[in-house]
Design an enzyme around this catalytic site. Structure first.
Site, PDB file in Angstrom:
ATOM      1  N   GLU A   1     -16.961  21.840 -14.773  1.00  0.00           N
ATOM      2  CA  GLU A   1     -18.034  20.719 -15.037  1.00  0.00           C
ATOM      3  C   GLU A   1     -19.201  21.548 -15.387  1.00  0.00           C
ATOM      4  OE1 GLU A   1     -18.944  18.130 -15.705  1.00  0.00           O
ATOM      5  OE2 GLU A   1     -18.848  16.751 -14.109  1.00  0.00           O
TER       6      GLU A   1
ATOM      7  N   ASP B   1     -24.279  16.315  -9.669  1.00  0.00           N
ATOM      8  CA  ASP B   1     -25.381  15.616  -9.392  1.00  0.00           C
ATOM      9  C   ASP B   1     -25.128  14.629  -8.164  1.00  0.00           C
ATOM     10  OD1 ASP B   1     -27.693  14.474  -9.099  1.00  0.00           O
ATOM     11  OD2 ASP B   1     -28.157  13.808 -11.156  1.00  0.00           O
TER      12      ASP B   1
ATOM     13  N   ASP C   1     -27.712  16.802 -22.121  1.00  0.00           N
ATOM     14  CA  ASP C   1     -28.292  15.857 -23.395  1.00  0.00           C
ATOM     15  C   ASP C   1     -29.556  15.076 -22.763  1.00  0.00           C
ATOM     16  OD1 ASP C   1     -26.534  14.275 -21.731  1.00  0.00           O
ATOM     17  OD2 ASP C   1     -26.994  12.557 -23.158  1.00  0.00           O
TER      18      ASP C   1
HETATM   19  C1  PRP Z   1     -22.956  14.159 -16.552  1.00  0.00           C
HETATM   20  C2  PRP Z   1     -22.438  15.537 -16.412  1.00  0.00           C
HETATM   21  C3  PRP Z   1     -21.524  15.449 -15.307  1.00  0.00           C
HETATM   22  C4  PRP Z   1     -21.794  14.109 -14.380  1.00  0.00           C
HETATM   23  C5  PRP Z   1     -22.577  14.651 -13.062  1.00  0.00           C
HETATM   24  O1  PRP Z   1     -22.138  13.614 -17.568  1.00  0.00           O
HETATM   25  O2  PRP Z   1     -21.789  16.349 -17.467  1.00  0.00           O
HETATM   26  O3  PRP Z   1     -20.258  15.139 -15.653  1.00  0.00           O
HETATM   27  O4  PRP Z   1     -22.802  13.604 -15.337  1.00  0.00           O
HETATM   28  O5  PRP Z   1     -23.106  13.721 -12.551  1.00  0.00           O
HETATM   29  P1  PRP Z   1     -22.644  12.992 -11.111  1.00  0.00           P
HETATM   30  O6  PRP Z   1     -22.453  13.891 -10.265  1.00  0.00           O
HETATM   31  O7  PRP Z   1     -23.866  12.324 -10.717  1.00  0.00           O
HETATM   32  O8  PRP Z   1     -21.475  12.010 -11.327  1.00  0.00           O
HETATM   33  P2  PRP Z   1     -22.290  12.414 -18.447  1.00  0.00           P
HETATM   34  O9  PRP Z   1     -21.950  10.902 -17.792  1.00  0.00           O
HETATM   35  O10 PRP Z   1     -23.735  12.520 -18.668  1.00  0.00           O
HETATM   36  O11 PRP Z   1     -21.474  12.723 -19.695  1.00  0.00           O
HETATM   37  P3  PRP Z   1     -21.886  13.911 -20.765  1.00  0.00           P
HETATM   38  O12 PRP Z   1     -20.773  15.052 -20.097  1.00  0.00           O
HETATM   39  O13 PRP Z   1     -20.987  13.428 -21.894  1.00  0.00           O
HETATM   40  O14 PRP Z   1     -23.188  14.236 -20.827  1.00  0.00           O
END
Ligand code: PRP
Length: 183
Positions: free
Chosen positions: A103, A107, A163
């Protein structure tokens, strides 16, 4: 890269060299953790983790196979929508396999919570999570990765897979987005 840096970046927090040497350390952890396994499947969560994954696998010195899953909750937004969607599922069966999820950031913990629930229901032999960044101050669901690269504060990061409205993933470093873009 100069134009993009001037426009979007407040500060670079992890430059290319720093990322490369940290990711080497993380690959060493993978090699040690799985040295006696011959059933390892490394799963990259798209899209954010692909630069991390690409760098990490170069120093993995044991047999493994790669798979990907696309899950998304941010939909290009600055804040999580809260509902995590599986957009693309794995191509491989993970039953009785040692699964390592790669990952980019943990967050709120919601993505990991959902992915782990789903993958556990498929009866892997083991399931671990390695994340490049860990932002404990963002947690809404308790979750600790098995291994992480860097701890970060409550900042909006871009580059190296991260991003801003789906852009800036190509930057070879991780930086903080200028405040004027965060509404
Ligand atoms: C982002 C990141 C993680 C997730 C973490 O993904 O890549 O997978 O959020 O956040 P959390 O702990 O609050 O769930 P996103 O949904 O932005 O997709 P991406 O990987 O395509 O940017």
């Amino acid at each position: 890269m100069k134009q993009l840096i001037n426009k979007y970046i407040e500060k670079i927090i992890f430059d290319q060299k720093t990322l490369e040497s940290k990711i080497k350390e993380l690959a060493t952890w993978v090699n040690q953790t799985y040295k006696n396994n011959n059933n390892l499947i490394v799963i990259g969560l798209l899209k954010g983790s692909f630069p991390f994954m690409a760098q990490l696998i170069k120093d993995i010195d044991i047999d493994f196979i790669i798979d990907f899953m696309t899950v998304s909750s941010y939909n290009g937004d600055l804040r999580t929508s809260g509902s995590v969607k599986v957009i693309l599922d794995l191509a491989n069966d993970i039953m009785n396999k040692d699964v390592l999820i790669v990952e980019d950031i943990v967050d709120t913990g919601k993505t990991m919570h959902k992915v782990i629930d789903l993958l556990k229901s498929r009866n892997p032999k083991s399931l671990k999570v390695i994340t490049l960044l860990n932002k404990p101050s963002g947690r809404q669901i308790a979750f600790e990765p098995d291994k992480y690269g860097f701890l970060i504060e409550n900042e909006f990061v871009v580059g190296f897979g991260f991003d801003y409205k789906e852009k800036l993933r190509q930057l070879p470093f991780i930086g903080i987005l200028k405040k004027e873009f965060i509404k």
